[in-house]
Design an enzyme around this catalytic site. Structure first.
Site, PDB file in Angstrom:
ATOM      1  N   TYR A 150       0.939  -0.992  -0.047  1.00  0.00           N
ATOM      2  CA  TYR A 150       0.106  -0.127   0.039  1.00  0.00           C
ATOM      3  C   TYR A 150       0.953   1.166   0.075  1.00  0.00           C
ATOM      4  CZ  TYR A 150      -3.789   3.236   1.697  1.00  0.00           C
ATOM      5  OH  TYR A 150      -4.880   4.052   1.685  1.00  0.00           O
ATOM      6  N   ALA A 151       2.110   1.203   0.830  1.00  0.00           N
ATOM      7  CA  ALA A 151       2.916   2.250   0.794  1.00  0.00           C
ATOM      8  C   ALA A 151       3.365   2.650  -0.484  1.00  0.00           C
ATOM      9  CB  ALA A 151       4.042   2.051   2.031  1.00  0.00           C
ATOM     10  N   LYS A 154       0.906   4.456  -2.434  1.00  0.00           N
ATOM     11  CA  LYS A 154       0.415   5.529  -2.270  1.00  0.00           C
ATOM     12  C   LYS A 154       1.626   6.555  -2.256  1.00  0.00           C
ATOM     13  CE  LYS A 154      -4.008   5.038  -1.023  1.00  0.00           C
ATOM     14  NZ  LYS A 154      -4.855   5.900  -2.150  1.00  0.00           N
TER      15      LYS A 154
HETATM   16  N1  LIG Z   1      -9.750   6.084   5.450  1.00  0.00           N
HETATM   17  C1  LIG Z   1      -8.472   6.349   5.857  1.00  0.00           C
HETATM   18  O1  LIG Z   1      -8.168   6.272   6.897  1.00  0.00           O
HETATM   19  C2  LIG Z   1      -7.475   6.544   4.574  1.00  0.00           C
HETATM   20  C3  LIG Z   1      -6.262   7.036   4.960  1.00  0.00           C
HETATM   21  C4  LIG Z   1      -5.598   7.529   3.933  1.00  0.00           C
HETATM   22  C5  LIG Z   1      -5.698   7.411   2.767  1.00  0.00           C
HETATM   23  N2  LIG Z   1      -7.048   6.645   2.459  1.00  0.00           N
HETATM   24  C6  LIG Z   1      -7.412   6.875   0.950  1.00  0.00           C
HETATM   25  O2  LIG Z   1      -8.595   7.715   0.921  1.00  0.00           O
HETATM   26  C7  LIG Z   1      -9.042   6.964  -0.576  1.00  0.00           C
HETATM   27  C8  LIG Z   1     -10.626   6.679  -0.132  1.00  0.00           C
HETATM   28  O3  LIG Z   1     -10.810   5.704   0.660  1.00  0.00           O
HETATM   29  P1  LIG Z   1     -11.749   5.690   1.965  1.00  0.00           P
HETATM   30  O4  LIG Z   1     -11.162   5.748   3.153  1.00  0.00           O
HETATM   31  O5  LIG Z   1     -12.868   6.738   1.359  1.00  0.00           O
HETATM   32  O6  LIG Z   1     -12.312   4.147   1.485  1.00  0.00           O
HETATM   33  P2  LIG Z   1     -13.763   3.700   0.913  1.00  0.00           P
HETATM   34  O7  LIG Z   1     -14.792   4.196   1.843  1.00  0.00           O
HETATM   35  O8  LIG Z   1     -13.384   1.968   1.352  1.00  0.00           O
HETATM   36  O9  LIG Z   1     -13.701   4.073  -0.367  1.00  0.00           O
HETATM   37  C9  LIG Z   1     -13.138   3.392  -1.169  1.00  0.00           C
HETATM   38  C10 LIG Z   1     -13.649   3.836  -2.772  1.00  0.00           C
HETATM   39  O10 LIG Z   1     -12.954   3.255  -3.715  1.00  0.00           O
HETATM   40  C11 LIG Z   1     -13.619   2.432  -4.616  1.00  0.00           C
HETATM   41  N3  LIG Z   1     -13.078   1.294  -4.990  1.00  0.00           N
HETATM   42  C12 LIG Z   1     -12.200   0.308  -4.442  1.00  0.00           C
HETATM   43  N4  LIG Z   1     -11.560  -0.638  -5.100  1.00  0.00           N
HETATM   44  C13 LIG Z   1     -12.377  -0.389  -6.421  1.00  0.00           C
HETATM   45  C14 LIG Z   1     -12.314  -1.040  -7.699  1.00  0.00           C
HETATM   46  N5  LIG Z   1     -11.586  -2.186  -7.818  1.00  0.00           N
HETATM   47  N6  LIG Z   1     -13.017  -0.603  -8.816  1.00  0.00           N
HETATM   48  C15 LIG Z   1     -13.546   0.684  -8.551  1.00  0.00           C
HETATM   49  N7  LIG Z   1     -13.668   1.334  -7.621  1.00  0.00           N
HETATM   50  C16 LIG Z   1     -12.977   0.836  -6.356  1.00  0.00           C
HETATM   51  C17 LIG Z   1     -14.989   2.007  -3.656  1.00  0.00           C
HETATM   52  O11 LIG Z   1     -15.769   1.771  -4.560  1.00  0.00           O
HETATM   53  P3  LIG Z   1     -17.328   0.853  -4.129  1.00  0.00           P
HETATM   54  O12 LIG Z   1     -17.589   1.333  -2.454  1.00  0.00           O
HETATM   55  O13 LIG Z   1     -18.343   1.402  -5.086  1.00  0.00           O
HETATM   56  O14 LIG Z   1     -16.608  -0.618  -4.073  1.00  0.00           O
HETATM   57  C18 LIG Z   1     -15.013   3.370  -2.797  1.00  0.00           C
HETATM   58  O15 LIG Z   1     -15.757   4.310  -3.642  1.00  0.00           O
HETATM   59  C19 LIG Z   1      -8.474   5.787  -0.969  1.00  0.00           C
HETATM   60  O16 LIG Z   1      -7.591   5.992  -1.882  1.00  0.00           O
HETATM   61  C20 LIG Z   1      -7.641   5.343   0.284  1.00  0.00           C
HETATM   62  O17 LIG Z   1      -6.506   4.726   0.134  1.00  0.00           O
HETATM   63  C21 LIG Z   1      -8.054   6.532   3.124  1.00  0.00           C
END
Ligand SMILES: NC(=O)c1ccc[n+]([C@@H]2O[C@H](COP(=O)([O-])OP(=O)(O)OC[C@H]3O[C@@H](n4cnc5c(N)ncnc54)[C@H](OP(=O)(O)O)[C@@H]3O)[C@@H](O)[C@H]2O)c1
Length: 247
Positions: A150-151, A154
């Site tokens: 993941y690192a 990102k």
């Molecule tokens: N939450 C944290 O603590 C955190 C921290 C640092 C960075 N981030 C980053 O923030 C971003 C948003 O994450 P989030 O926390 O909001 O998580 P989330 O609620 O799980 O949302 C992830 C999104 O990515 C979509 N997705 C995942 N795999 C996919 C695939 N194979 N094809 C199409 N769409 C896909 C999901 O679509 P569906 O829901 O429709 O499947 C969802 O809309 C990500 O890039 C994550 O790495 C999050």
């Protein structure tokens, strides 16, 4: 802010978490939001709140989906003001047992899909635009549990931001990255399911603001980077982590 009225934004991962909060926030400000999502029920939840969000269903693990998304965007608009690549996936794993399949999926969904879709829609940013990539605190600091794959993904988004900002600056396209810390979304629900475990409390204590973030708090930063308020900001990566990066 009237400035979003009539503007058009493409947001990947608009069906959940940070992408969902960003889509709803921008749409509420009067923007036309074209979003991608994969899970029907997640997209339906968003549409129940705001039926104007225009979803393109796609699985970003499939390379063929990128052209489909780009073509659909061209059918829907002839100008794009911004692109946010929010879709992301993470697998926790010690490096020795990481399967190549999972590492490839993280690179594909978190990085390559965003890069390919951006390439396809760039010509729609005729009057300039703003691109926002969503990196992670895990690209900089120890993650719990470990996920070097993941690192890897990102960290690439930070490099991509550094490379694209000077390349696209002449076209008045700004490129920035947001670095969220611990945000409560579907991605982190396992972490919060064990909310009262000593390990997780320890992590929360290390955050200067002593709490996790809300998706809306990251969406506010994304909105700022898409707005004219940030018109002289490009090539930066901004932490949104309650101060976690201060150590
Ligand atoms: N939450 C944290 O603590 C955190 C921290 C640092 C960075 N981030 C980053 O923030 C971003 C948003 O994450 P989030 O926390 O909001 O998580 P989330 O609620 O799980 O949302 C992830 C999104 O990515 C979509 N997705 C995942 N795999 C996919 C695939 N194979 N094809 C199409 N769409 C896909 C999901 O679509 P569906 O829901 O429709 O499947 C969802 O809309 C990500 O890039 C994550 O790495 C999050």
């Amino acid at each position: 802010m009237d400035e979003f009225k009539g503007k058009v934004f493409l947001i990947t991962g608009g069906s959940s978490g940070i992408g969902r909060a960003s889509s709803l926030m921008l749409s509420k400000e009067g923007a036309k939001v074209i979003a991608t999502g994969r899970d029907d029920s997640h997209m339906m939840e968003v549409l129940e709140i705001d039926p104007t969000i225009d979803f393109i269903k796609s699985d970003l693990r499939d390379e063929n989906s990128y052209k489909v998304i780009v073509n659909r965007v061209f059918e829907k608009t002839d100008v794009l003001n911004g692109f946010v690549h929010c879709a992301g996936v993470t697998y926790p794993e010690p490096c020795e047992t990481f399967r190549l399949r999972e590492v490839k999926e993280m690179l594909t969904v978190n990085v390559l899909s965003g890069f390919e879709i951006l390439k396809g829609v760039l010509s729609l940013m005729k009057k300039g635009g703003s691109v926002v990539f969503i990196s992670s605190i895990d690209a900089f600091y120890k993650s719990t549990p470990p996920s070097s794959g993941y690192a890897l993904a990102k960290g690439s988004l930070i490099s991509l931001t550094n490379a694209l900002a000077p390349e696209l600056g002449e076209r008045e396209i700004r490129v920035n990255a947001v670095i969220p810390g611990l945000i409560r979304t579907r991605m982190t629900e396992d972490f919060f399911a064990e909310e009262f475990s000593a390990k997780n409390e320890e992590l929360l204590k290390r955050i200067p603001l002593k709490r996790e973030g809300k998706p809306e708090e990251v969406a506010s930063l994304i909105k700022f980077l898409l707005s004219e308020e940030s018109s002289y900001i490009t090539g930066t990566s901004i932490f949104c982590d309650g101060g976690y990066h201060t150590g």
